[in-house]
Design an enzyme around this catalytic site. Structure first.
Site, PDB file in Angstrom:
ATOM      1  N   THR A  12       0.850  -1.190   0.000  1.00 23.17           N
ATOM      2  CA  THR A  12       0.000   0.000   0.000  1.00 23.17           C
ATOM      3  C   THR A  12       0.888   1.244   0.000  1.00 23.17           C
ATOM      4  O   THR A  12       1.959   1.256   0.610  1.00 23.17           O
ATOM      5  CB  THR A  12      -0.961   0.023   1.207  1.00 23.17           C
ATOM      6  N   GLY A  13       0.432   2.271  -0.699  1.00 23.51           N
ATOM      7  CA  GLY A  13       1.262   3.463  -0.823  1.00 23.51           C
ATOM      8  C   GLY A  13       2.563   3.168  -1.554  1.00 23.51           C
ATOM      9  O   GLY A  13       3.624   3.644  -1.172  1.00 23.51           O
ATOM     10  N   ILE A  18       9.276   4.793   0.534  1.00 23.42           N
ATOM     11  CA  ILE A  18       9.582   3.467   1.058  1.00 23.42           C
ATOM     12  C   ILE A  18       8.758   2.389   0.344  1.00 23.42           C
ATOM     13  O   ILE A  18       9.263   1.305   0.059  1.00 23.42           O
ATOM     14  CB  ILE A  18       9.341   3.433   2.585  1.00 23.42           C
ATOM     15  N   TYR A 149       0.517  12.039  14.923  1.00 21.72           N
ATOM     16  CA  TYR A 149       1.335  11.093  14.149  1.00 21.72           C
ATOM     17  C   TYR A 149       1.951  10.042  15.072  1.00 21.72           C
ATOM     18  O   TYR A 149       1.905   8.840  14.789  1.00 21.72           O
ATOM     19  CB  TYR A 149       2.426  11.855  13.396  1.00 21.72           C
TER      20      TYR A 149
END
Length: 248
Positions: A12-13, A18, A149
């Site tokens: 994902t992403g 990364i 975060y």
């Protein structure tokens, strides 16, 4: 190397940073890789460069996760490697001055979205599969102006360790990689200009005993290591810190 021949991986992403670096490493090791992201053009461009399979999905949107699951189930059946990587920093600021919209944005992607990505994909995971969560070394630090975060990543670590216990009977391993400061686009996406980024990089580097920033490739290699049953078959519920000694 063909470590992951006939293995299906989802990142994902996976269109930048990364996620992109990890997809590249997995493909180099023989895996078939599906990458997801919110921006159609960016996902398709990255997939073309990598030789990956693109799928447009927002991790914060449970309907998108359902659509991804349905597509994977229909086209490929089972999943061997799940790297839950997508995440944002959100807007930095004090707890006193934080707004609910920023809280919801960060938590919906980093925490709720990651949780339900795992939840919905568990039935599709092969016995002996690998799940890796991208966390952060901030999950165990408490610096000002980063409360949401940090909390989202601390919650992620808790989920991962509970999942490791729940999925152990099926030999599914669930692990965590927690980078420190890493050269990716995430801080640019947080709205910081180039001059501010340079100053931040210099300040962060000074906090790191090894006196350098990490790279996306550093993290990718750790994800690939954890995903390899030949070398990491006895690792589950483990967190690998990749931060140059920053939290020492």
């Amino acid at each position: 190397m063909n470590t992951f021949n006939n293995k299906l991986a989802i990142v994902t992403g996976g269109n930048s940073g990364i996620g992109y670096a990890t997809a590249k490493e997995l493909i180099a090791e023989g895996a078939k890789v599906i990458i997801t992201g919110r921006r159609k053009e960016a996902v398709e461009k990255a997939a073309g460069e990598l030789g990956a399979i693109p799928f447009v999905a927002d991790q914060a949107n449970l309907d998108d996760i359902d659509a991804l699951k349905k597509e994977v189930e229909n086209q490929y059946g089972k999943v061997d490697i799940l790297f839950i990587n997508a995440g944002i920093t959100g807007t930095l600021g004090s707890i006193e001055n934080m707004n609910p919209e920023n809280f919801d944005n960060v938590m919906n992607i980093n925490f709720r979205g990651a949780y339900f990505t795992l939840s919905k994909f568990i039935p599709l995971l092969n016995d002996g599969a690998s799940v890796v969560f991208l966390s952060s070394n901030v999950a165990t630090t408490y610096r000002p102006n980063s409360s949401i975060y940090q909390a989202s990543k601390a919650g992620l670590n808790s989920i991962a360790k509970t999942a490791a216990v729940e999925l152990a009977p099926r030999k599914i391993r669930v692990n965590i990689v927690s980078p420190g400061p890493t050269k990716t686009e995430i801080m640019t996406k947080a709205g910081l200009d180039e001059k501010t980024l340079e100053g931040l990089d210099a300040w962060l580097t000074d906090q790191i005993p090894l006196k350098k920033m990490g790279t996306a490739e550093d993290v990718a290699k750790a994800v690939v290591y954890l995903s390899n049953n030949n070398v990491a078959s006895f690792m589950t519920g483990t967190e690998i810190l990749i931060d140059g000694g920053m939290i020492l």
